[in-house]
Motif scaffolding. Structure first.
Motif, PDB file in Angstrom:
ATOM      1  N   GLY A 127       0.830  -1.192   0.000  1.00  0.00           N
ATOM      2  CA  GLY A 127       0.000   0.000   0.000  1.00  0.00           C
ATOM      3  C   GLY A 127       0.867   1.245   0.000  1.00  0.00           C
ATOM      4  O   GLY A 127       1.803   1.343   0.797  1.00  0.00           O
ATOM      5  N   VAL A 128       0.600   2.171  -0.890  1.00  0.00           N
ATOM      6  CA  VAL A 128       1.410   3.377  -1.022  1.00  0.00           C
ATOM      7  C   VAL A 128       0.535   4.604  -0.790  1.00  0.00           C
ATOM      8  O   VAL A 128      -0.476   4.799  -1.481  1.00  0.00           O
ATOM      9  CB  VAL A 128       2.069   3.465  -2.416  1.00  0.00           C
ATOM     10  N   VAL A 129       0.922   5.428   0.166  1.00  0.00           N
ATOM     11  CA  VAL A 129       0.278   6.713   0.408  1.00  0.00           C
ATOM     12  C   VAL A 129       1.199   7.791  -0.152  1.00  0.00           C
ATOM     13  O   VAL A 129       2.362   7.898   0.260  1.00  0.00           O
ATOM     14  CB  VAL A 129       0.037   6.959   1.909  1.00  0.00           C
ATOM     15  N   ALA A 130       0.709   8.565  -1.111  1.00  0.00           N
ATOM     16  CA  ALA A 130       1.516   9.587  -1.772  1.00  0.00           C
ATOM     17  C   ALA A 130       0.847  10.949  -1.646  1.00  0.00           C
ATOM     18  O   ALA A 130      -0.366  11.037  -1.453  1.00  0.00           O
ATOM     19  CB  ALA A 130       1.708   9.227  -3.252  1.00  0.00           C
ATOM     20  N   PRO A 131       1.616  12.025  -1.778  1.00  0.00           N
ATOM     21  CA  PRO A 131       1.007  13.368  -1.765  1.00  0.00           C
ATOM     22  C   PRO A 131       0.039  13.551  -2.929  1.00  0.00           C
ATOM     23  O   PRO A 131       0.116  12.850  -3.944  1.00  0.00           O
ATOM     24  CB  PRO A 131       2.217  14.301  -1.907  1.00  0.00           C
ATOM     25  N   PHE A 132      -0.834  14.514  -2.818  1.00  0.00           N
ATOM     26  CA  PHE A 132      -1.898  14.727  -3.800  1.00  0.00           C
ATOM     27  C   PHE A 132      -1.369  15.014  -5.195  1.00  0.00           C
ATOM     28  O   PHE A 132      -2.040  14.753  -6.190  1.00  0.00           O
ATOM     29  CB  PHE A 132      -2.810  15.882  -3.350  1.00  0.00           C
ATOM     30  N   ASP A 133      -0.131  15.560  -5.312  1.00  0.00           N
ATOM     31  CA  ASP A 133       0.396  15.925  -6.632  1.00  0.00           C
ATOM     32  C   ASP A 133       1.328  14.869  -7.221  1.00  0.00           C
ATOM     33  O   ASP A 133       1.993  15.122  -8.234  1.00  0.00           O
ATOM     34  CB  ASP A 133       1.121  17.270  -6.559  1.00  0.00           C
TER      35      ASP A 133
ATOM     36  N   GLU B 272       0.479  -6.002   2.589  1.00  0.00           N
ATOM     37  CA  GLU B 272       1.374  -6.619   3.567  1.00  0.00           C
ATOM     38  C   GLU B 272       2.317  -5.607   4.202  1.00  0.00           C
ATOM     39  O   GLU B 272       2.954  -5.890   5.225  1.00  0.00           O
ATOM     40  CB  GLU B 272       2.188  -7.732   2.901  1.00  0.00           C
ATOM     41  N   THR B 273       2.437  -4.451   3.584  1.00  0.00           N
ATOM     42  CA  THR B 273       3.215  -3.357   4.151  1.00  0.00           C
ATOM     43  C   THR B 273       2.719  -2.055   3.544  1.00  0.00           C
ATOM     44  O   THR B 273       2.037  -2.062   2.506  1.00  0.00           O
ATOM     45  CB  THR B 273       4.717  -3.537   3.871  1.00  0.00           C
ATOM     46  N   TYR B 274       3.032  -0.938   4.201  1.00  0.00           N
ATOM     47  CA  TYR B 274       2.634   0.380   3.711  1.00  0.00           C
ATOM     48  C   TYR B 274       3.871   1.241   3.515  1.00  0.00           C
ATOM     49  O   TYR B 274       4.849   1.130   4.268  1.00  0.00           O
ATOM     50  CB  TYR B 274       1.698   1.069   4.709  1.00  0.00           C
ATOM     51  N   ALA B 275       3.819   2.102   2.517  1.00  0.00           N
ATOM     52  CA  ALA B 275       4.915   3.030   2.263  1.00  0.00           C
ATOM     53  C   ALA B 275       4.365   4.434   2.089  1.00  0.00           C
ATOM     54  O   ALA B 275       3.394   4.634   1.344  1.00  0.00           O
ATOM     55  CB  ALA B 275       5.686   2.608   1.013  1.00  0.00           C
ATOM     56  N   TYR B 276       4.974   5.386   2.758  1.00  0.00           N
ATOM     57  CA  TYR B 276       4.652   6.790   2.537  1.00  0.00           C
ATOM     58  C   TYR B 276       5.667   7.324   1.543  1.00  0.00           C
ATOM     59  O   TYR B 276       6.861   7.464   1.848  1.00  0.00           O
ATOM     60  CB  TYR B 276       4.706   7.571   3.848  1.00  0.00           C
ATOM     61  N   ALA B 277       5.207   7.616   0.324  1.00  0.00           N
ATOM     62  CA  ALA B 277       6.100   7.975  -0.776  1.00  0.00           C
ATOM     63  C   ALA B 277       6.234   9.482  -0.906  1.00  0.00           C
ATOM     64  O   ALA B 277       5.664  10.105  -1.802  1.00  0.00           O
ATOM     65  CB  ALA B 277       5.603   7.355  -2.083  1.00  0.00           C
ATOM     66  N   CYS B 278       6.991  10.068  -0.009  1.00  0.00           N
ATOM     67  CA  CYS B 278       7.275  11.505  -0.072  1.00  0.00           C
ATOM     68  C   CYS B 278       8.539  11.755   0.730  1.00  0.00           C
ATOM     69  O   CYS B 278       8.570  11.447   1.929  1.00  0.00           O
ATOM     70  CB  CYS B 278       6.114  12.318   0.486  1.00  0.00           C
ATOM     71  N   THR B 279       9.550  12.302   0.088  1.00  0.00           N
ATOM     72  CA  THR B 279      10.804  12.536   0.797  1.00  0.00           C
ATOM     73  C   THR B 279      10.674  13.697   1.772  1.00  0.00           C
ATOM     74  O   THR B 279      10.932  13.557   2.967  1.00  0.00           O
ATOM     75  CB  THR B 279      11.958  12.822  -0.190  1.00  0.00           C
ATOM     76  N   SER B 280      10.278  14.869   1.281  1.00  0.00           N
ATOM     77  CA  SER B 280      10.225  16.047   2.151  1.00  0.00           C
ATOM     78  C   SER B 280       9.226  15.870   3.284  1.00  0.00           C
ATOM     79  O   SER B 280       9.474  16.280   4.419  1.00  0.00           O
ATOM     80  CB  SER B 280       9.897  17.302   1.343  1.00  0.00           C
ATOM     81  N   GLY B 281       8.099  15.237   2.988  1.00  0.00           N
ATOM     82  CA  GLY B 281       7.096  15.013   4.012  1.00  0.00           C
ATOM     83  C   GLY B 281       7.587  14.109   5.130  1.00  0.00           C
ATOM     84  O   GLY B 281       7.082  14.172   6.254  1.00  0.00           O
TER      85      GLY B 281
END
Length: 295
Positions: A16-22, A78-87
């Protein structure tokens, strides 16, 4: 035709990937993922803020992360990733750890990673303590990344940035290469290309060949870390992080560079770098994927 012998589909495994709106580079994330793994992506709610430290803080609030995780929870990643470096670096190392805890807690203990946490894990994996940094950000956001790295004991030997506040996914590979050449000075163990909205997949092996050091990028380390959490190796052609054989081939010896005055750290896009080097021959005609928002 009787196709009953085929049976049903193989059991699905997913990240599962959570990414910023842009975020506009879904396709690039998939390129590091083996065929038997699915990516389930969601985005944070839109906010009318340009890329900045303020935006980084808003898209990384714990409530926002929990909402993103819950939007994906039904398909059981099975795992989650927050895909944002600055955040994930704006709150320092403690802030990054608390983000992982918030995501994992919302998913009943399922492992969670962030891009900036993945970066530190990747640097440890390749034994890098001194790195060159490339970003598309403004100076203030780039400074915040350097602060995060310093807090983790990582020294920045050189850096280059573009000063952009929007539409980072439109940056061409040529500008990424130009920045990498400018930043990779001094005794760096590796080069890091920041921002998950900056296309990097196709330039990594070519830059490693030219600069003779491992090259990491935000999307690369995010996928590597998320997949490693479930025991699955990421895929990618001749990339030092993913292939120990490639890692051993990334010699610390630098290739000759063009002499001349240093480039400005800001507004480097499109600036000439003198005569073409080896990489200029390799990169000819190479452009990032088509604009995903065109049409």
């Amino acid at each position: 035709m009787d196709i009953s012998f085929l049976g049903g589909p193989l059991p699905q495994r997913g990240v599962g990937v959570v990414a910023p709106f842009d975020f506009a580079l879904d396709r690039e994330l998939w390129r590091w993922v083996p065929d038997h793994i699915s990516l389930f992506l969601t985005r944070t709610p839109f906010i009318p803020v340009e890329v900045s430290l303020d935006m980084a803080r808003l898209v990384s609030e714990h409530e926002t992360l929990r909402d993103g995780v819950m939007a994906l929870h039904a398909v059981r990643p099975e795992t989650y990733a927050y895909a944002c470096t600055s955040g994930s670096f704006v709150g320092g190392t403690a802030g990054e750890r608390s983000m992982c805890a918030a995501m994992s807690g919302s998913a009943g203990g399922t492992p969670a990673v962030t891009t900036s946490g993945a970066l530190l894990a990747a640097l440890a994996e390749i034994g890098a303590r001194r790195i060159a940094v490339v970003t598309p950000y403004t100076k203030s956001v780039t400074d915040s990344l350097e602060d995060y790295l310093g807090e983790a004991g990582i020294a920045v030997t050189g850096r280059a940035y573009l000063g952009l506040t929007r539409e980072i996914w439109r940056v061409p590979y040529r500008d990424v290469v130009d920045m990498a050449r400018e930043a990779a000075v001094g005794d760096a163990d590796a080069l890091f290309i920041s921002c998950t909205n900056l296309p990097t997949y196709d330039v990594i092996p070519q830059l490693e060949a030219e600069l003779r050091l491992p090259v990491l990028s935000a999307n690369q380390v995010t996928m590597w870390s998320a997949l490693r959490a479930i025991g699955v190796p990421a895929v990618g052609p001749y990339q030092a992080l993913l292939d120990p054989a490639a890692r051993s081939g990334a010699s610390p010896v630098r290739m000759p560079r063009q002499s001349g005055p240093p480039l400005s750290e800001v507004a480097m896009a499109g600036q000439p770098l003198g005569e073409p080097e080896l990489f200029g021959e390799v990169i000819e005609g190479l452009e990032p994927p088509e604009d995903p928002l065109a049409n």
